[in-house]
Design an enzyme around this catalytic site. Sequence first.
Site, PDB file in Angstrom:
ATOM      1  N   PRO A 257      -4.796  -2.870  90.855  1.00  0.00           N
ATOM      2  CA  PRO A 257      -4.503  -1.899  89.800  1.00  0.00           C
ATOM      3  C   PRO A 257      -3.189  -2.225  89.096  1.00  0.00           C
ATOM      4  O   PRO A 257      -2.192  -2.529  89.745  1.00  0.00           O
ATOM      5  CB  PRO A 257      -4.378  -0.582  90.579  1.00  0.00           C
ATOM      6  CG  PRO A 257      -3.952  -0.993  91.955  1.00  0.00           C
ATOM      7  CD  PRO A 257      -4.566  -2.348  92.209  1.00  0.00           C
ATOM      8  N   CYS A 330       8.025  -5.394  59.027  1.00  0.00           N
ATOM      9  CA  CYS A 330       7.549  -5.708  57.691  1.00  0.00           C
ATOM     10  C   CYS A 330       6.099  -6.178  57.819  1.00  0.00           C
ATOM     11  O   CYS A 330       5.799  -7.375  57.754  1.00  0.00           O
ATOM     12  CB  CYS A 330       8.441  -6.813  57.133  1.00  0.00           C
ATOM     13  SG  CYS A 330       8.330  -6.916  55.390  1.00  0.00           S
ATOM     14  N   TYR A 360       1.513  -2.220  79.761  1.00  0.00           N
ATOM     15  CA  TYR A 360       1.181  -3.100  78.625  1.00  0.00           C
ATOM     16  C   TYR A 360       1.895  -2.674  77.338  1.00  0.00           C
ATOM     17  O   TYR A 360       1.348  -2.824  76.245  1.00  0.00           O
ATOM     18  CB  TYR A 360      -0.344  -3.138  78.394  1.00  0.00           C
ATOM     19  CG  TYR A 360      -1.103  -3.559  79.634  1.00  0.00           C
ATOM     20  CD1 TYR A 360      -1.056  -4.868  80.079  1.00  0.00           C
ATOM     21  CD2 TYR A 360      -1.853  -2.648  80.364  1.00  0.00           C
ATOM     22  CE1 TYR A 360      -1.729  -5.258  81.228  1.00  0.00           C
ATOM     23  CE2 TYR A 360      -2.526  -3.031  81.518  1.00  0.00           C
ATOM     24  CZ  TYR A 360      -2.461  -4.333  81.935  1.00  0.00           C
ATOM     25  OH  TYR A 360      -3.133  -4.721  83.075  1.00  0.00           O
TER      26      TYR A 360
HETATM   27  N1  PLP Z   1      -6.595  -8.188  87.630  1.00  0.00           N
HETATM   28  C1  PLP Z   1      -6.909  -9.013  86.634  1.00  0.00           C
HETATM   29  C2  PLP Z   1      -7.447 -10.343  86.958  1.00  0.00           C
HETATM   30  C3  PLP Z   1      -6.718  -8.632  85.307  1.00  0.00           C
HETATM   31  O1  PLP Z   1      -7.043  -9.466  84.303  1.00  0.00           O
HETATM   32  C4  PLP Z   1      -6.189  -7.343  85.018  1.00  0.00           C
HETATM   33  C5  PLP Z   1      -5.972  -6.893  83.632  1.00  0.00           C
HETATM   34  O2  PLP Z   1      -6.079  -7.549  82.678  1.00  0.00           O
HETATM   35  C6  PLP Z   1      -5.852  -6.518  86.102  1.00  0.00           C
HETATM   36  C7  PLP Z   1      -6.080  -6.958  87.390  1.00  0.00           C
HETATM   37  C8  PLP Z   1      -5.262  -5.160  85.891  1.00  0.00           C
HETATM   38  O3  PLP Z   1      -6.096  -4.329  85.218  1.00  0.00           O
HETATM   39  P1  PLP Z   1      -5.654  -2.819  84.946  1.00  0.00           P
HETATM   40  O4  PLP Z   1      -4.270  -2.850  84.427  1.00  0.00           O
HETATM   41  O5  PLP Z   1      -6.620  -2.309  83.965  1.00  0.00           O
HETATM   42  O6  PLP Z   1      -5.734  -2.117  86.282  1.00  0.00           O
END
Ligand code: PLP
Length: 402
Positions: A257, A330, A360
Amino acid sequence: MDEDRIRLQCRTYLRAMREAFGEAALPLYASKAASFKQIYRIMQEEGMGIDVVSVGEICTAHAVGFPLERAYFHSNNKTDADILYAMERGVGYFVVDNREELDAIERVASEKGSVQKILLRLTPGIDPHTYEAVSTGNVDSKFGSAIETGQAEEITTYALTLPHLHLAGFHCHVGSQVFDADVFLRSAEIMLRFMAEMRDKHGYLAEELDLGGGFGVRYLAEDPVMNIADTVKTVGESVQALCRQLGLPLPAIRMEPGRSIVAEAGMTLYTVGTVKQIPGYKNYVSVDGGMTDNPRFALYRSPYTVLLANRTEKAEAEEQMRCSVVGRCCESGDILQENVSLPCDVTRDDLVAVLTTGAYNYAMSSNYNRLPRPPVIMVKKGNARLVVKRETFEDLVRNDLD
Ligand code: PLP
């Protein structure tokens, strides 16, 4: 960012996974969601593993002494220099995307005279029905080897021939912002059936199974609430039952996660600069940030909840206007959110809060237009501390030569 909330999410995953899959289970924080020194320190203190996707993330975790044997190194294109760097710092596992990478890791490990533990990233062929840009588990994904096409089997049998690699098991990740437990159940089933097939055909028994991340979070009031403990429990029951049916010992389960650990713990505060009303057309509220600290609307049109933060009680009672909250780059696409409701008298120096920005956002920030990045503040039990400094003009020109 709310530190207690981040710790609570870690503890929820740790407890739920141990209850569902036994003591060998471990959640790995997908640190691409938010990567800075203090976050790795929290993960270390909470006993989490980490998923890292670059040497930059490895170097940041290493800088605070994170035990890198609990790190899983992803990416679909690790250079030889990346591989060497990660091995020299003792990264526990490489999650291998493709055959070229397998050869490169074998070569570097053999030169070092070591044996590297790996997982193979496979695509179970599941479409999680989220945004295309965050969906990764389908057969035609840029990531991993597809089970459906036979490439997963090919790469497995090939990995087993390489003397400096120890194939610990398999990995999959189907996508992000997934609310439906069924998506995880289906991918777990496909992976377990593949494991049983590899045992029956090639005598190979995987020790570990990494089911990836992707648990959804609430960006808007109408988004569903994902109950992590219940979902992990449901996946656990189904994995245990299928293992019994297939005669497989329960593998050590990993989950990765990212968003659901940090997103809801974060909020971004902006100061309003200008308010522009174009009668009969559109209203704009410009703030002192934008796509440089949060490019997610520009990238995926991600929804967010936006509030006036300095006079919240009054704000709801006041006459509202629809507006776009935009940044100061811009660039016409520099939008944080459209169709936001803010009081008609919103004005310069008011504060606007964008909620659920812990994941993110800072991690995707940039210096576009030579804008310095804002600081990150961690709040714990009413006390605030700086965890990432505001960038200065000196930072901006640090690498420029005269
Ligand atoms: N594991 C992998 C390989 C991923 O590409 C991602 C997200 O891009 C994650 C885990 C984490 O996903 P999330 O932030 O949706 O839990």
